[in-house]
Scaffold this motif. Structure first.
Motif, short mmCIF file in Angstrom:
data_model
loop_
_atom_site.label_atom_id
_atom_site.label_comp_id
_atom_site.label_asym_id
_atom_site.label_seq_id
_atom_site.Cartn_x
_atom_site.Cartn_y
_atom_site.Cartn_z
N GLN A 240 10.64 -28.96 5.94
CA GLN A 240 11.33 -27.71 5.41
C GLN A 240 10.62 -26.33 5.43
OE1 GLN A 240 14.19 -27.50 4.14
NE2 GLN A 240 14.25 -25.53 2.89
N VAL A 241 11.23 -25.49 6.02
CA VAL A 241 10.55 -24.20 6.10
C VAL A 241 10.33 -23.48 4.80
CG1 VAL A 241 10.52 -22.05 7.39
CG2 VAL A 241 11.23 -23.94 8.69
N GLN A 242 9.33 -23.04 4.29
CA GLN A 242 9.02 -22.25 3.35
C GLN A 242 8.39 -21.14 3.60
OE1 GLN A 242 7.21 -25.43 0.80
NE2 GLN A 242 9.30 -25.43 -0.46
N LEU A 243 8.34 -19.79 2.96
CA LEU A 243 7.89 -18.67 3.32
C LEU A 243 7.28 -18.14 1.66
CD1 LEU A 243 10.75 -18.53 5.03
CD2 LEU A 243 9.22 -16.76 5.99
N GLN A 244 6.31 -17.44 1.72
CA GLN A 244 5.74 -17.00 0.16
C GLN A 244 5.07 -15.63 0.61
OE1 GLN A 244 5.92 -18.63 -2.99
NE2 GLN A 244 5.28 -16.45 -3.06
N GLU A 245 5.61 -14.93 -0.12
CA GLU A 245 5.02 -13.23 -0.12
C GLU A 245 3.95 -13.21 -0.90
OE1 GLU A 245 9.63 -13.03 0.24
OE2 GLU A 245 8.04 -13.89 -1.20
N SER A 246 2.93 -12.46 -0.62
CA SER A 246 1.74 -12.04 -1.43
C SER A 246 1.39 -10.56 -1.37
CB SER A 246 0.58 -13.03 -1.23
OG SER A 246 0.36 -13.10 0.12
N GLY A 247 1.01 -9.98 -2.26
CA GLY A 247 0.43 -8.50 -2.21
C GLY A 247 0.43 -7.89 -3.57
N PRO A 248 0.05 -6.56 -3.55
CA PRO A 248 -0.01 -5.97 -4.88
C PRO A 248 1.26 -5.47 -5.42
CG PRO A 248 -0.92 -4.49 -2.86
CD PRO A 248 -0.73 -5.98 -2.37
N GLY A 249 1.59 -5.55 -6.59
CA GLY A 249 2.71 -5.31 -7.23
C GLY A 249 2.86 -3.77 -7.55
N LEU A 250 1.73 -3.07 -7.46
CA LEU A 250 1.81 -1.68 -7.58
C LEU A 250 1.18 -0.78 -6.65
CD1 LEU A 250 2.36 0.62 -9.58
CD2 LEU A 250 0.21 0.01 -10.88
N VAL A 251 1.62 0.26 -6.16
CA VAL A 251 1.02 0.99 -4.97
C VAL A 251 1.27 2.54 -5.29
CG1 VAL A 251 1.15 1.84 -2.72
CG2 VAL A 251 1.42 -0.85 -3.25
N LYS A 252 0.19 3.09 -5.28
CA LYS A 252 0.22 4.66 -5.60
C LYS A 252 0.82 5.43 -4.37
CE LYS A 252 -4.04 4.66 -8.35
NZ LYS A 252 -3.15 4.90 -9.70
N PRO A 253 1.68 6.30 -4.88
CA PRO A 253 2.37 7.15 -3.89
C PRO A 253 1.41 7.68 -2.71
CG PRO A 253 3.16 7.72 -5.92
CD PRO A 253 1.91 6.84 -6.04
N SER A 254 1.82 7.80 -1.55
CA SER A 254 0.99 8.15 -0.28
C SER A 254 0.26 6.84 0.16
CB SER A 254 0.38 9.39 -0.50
OG SER A 254 -1.02 9.13 -0.97
N GLN A 255 -0.11 5.85 -0.48
CA GLN A 255 -1.00 4.83 0.07
C GLN A 255 0.11 3.86 1.04
OE1 GLN A 255 -2.78 2.93 -3.23
NE2 GLN A 255 -4.33 4.57 -3.52
N THR A 256 -0.92 2.96 1.56
CA THR A 256 -0.20 1.97 2.42
C THR A 256 0.17 0.78 1.55
OG1 THR A 256 -1.21 2.85 4.25
CG2 THR A 256 -0.44 0.67 4.48
N LEU A 257 1.34 0.32 1.80
CA LEU A 257 1.68 -0.97 1.15
C LEU A 257 1.63 -1.97 2.15
CD1 LEU A 257 5.21 -1.39 -0.53
CD2 LEU A 257 4.41 -3.07 1.04
#
Length: 119
Positions: A1-18
């Motif tokens: 079964q193929v599964q995918l899971q996202e991870s990363g910050p939930g909050l980013v300041k404007p002009s920054q890189t997500l």
């Protein structure tokens, strides 16, 4: 079964890189016929296809992002990553990673992760 899971910050300041990473299990990024995708949905808006990377590292992006998006992959970790530069509050959305398996024309989805762009 193929599964995918996202991870990363939930909050980013404007002009920054997500930056968001998708970890894949059940198949590998090098397997034929899978295309690795990032999609987002902002509040009150439709799903927006952001870009895709294939097993050879070839990429295509939604032109509406005006060159701000890039997708890379790390086959040793079985992960692919989205980078979105020069963010604004309009980039606040639920971000999904997904994969399109072309022989069956089927898309596997991650559960999605909410990213808010705010100071």
């Amino acid at each position: 079964q193929v599964q995918l899971q996202e991870s990363g910050p939930g909050l980013v300041k404007p002009s920054q890189t997500l930056s968001l990473t998708c970890t894949v299990s059940g198949t590998t990024l090098s397997t034929n016929y899978y295309y690795w995708i990032w999609i987002r949905q902002s509040p009150g808006k439709e799903l927006e296809w952001m870009g895709v990377i294939d097993k050879s590292g070839n990429t295509r992006y939604n032109t509406s992002l005006k060159g701000r998006a890039s997708i890379s992959s790390d086959t040793s970790k079985n992960q692919f990553t989205l980078h979105l530069t020069s963010t604004t509050p309009e980039d606040s959305a639920v971000y999904y990673c997904a994969t399109h398996y072309t022989p069956r024309d089927y898309v596997y989805w991650g559960q999605g992760t909410l990213v808010t762009v705010s100071s």
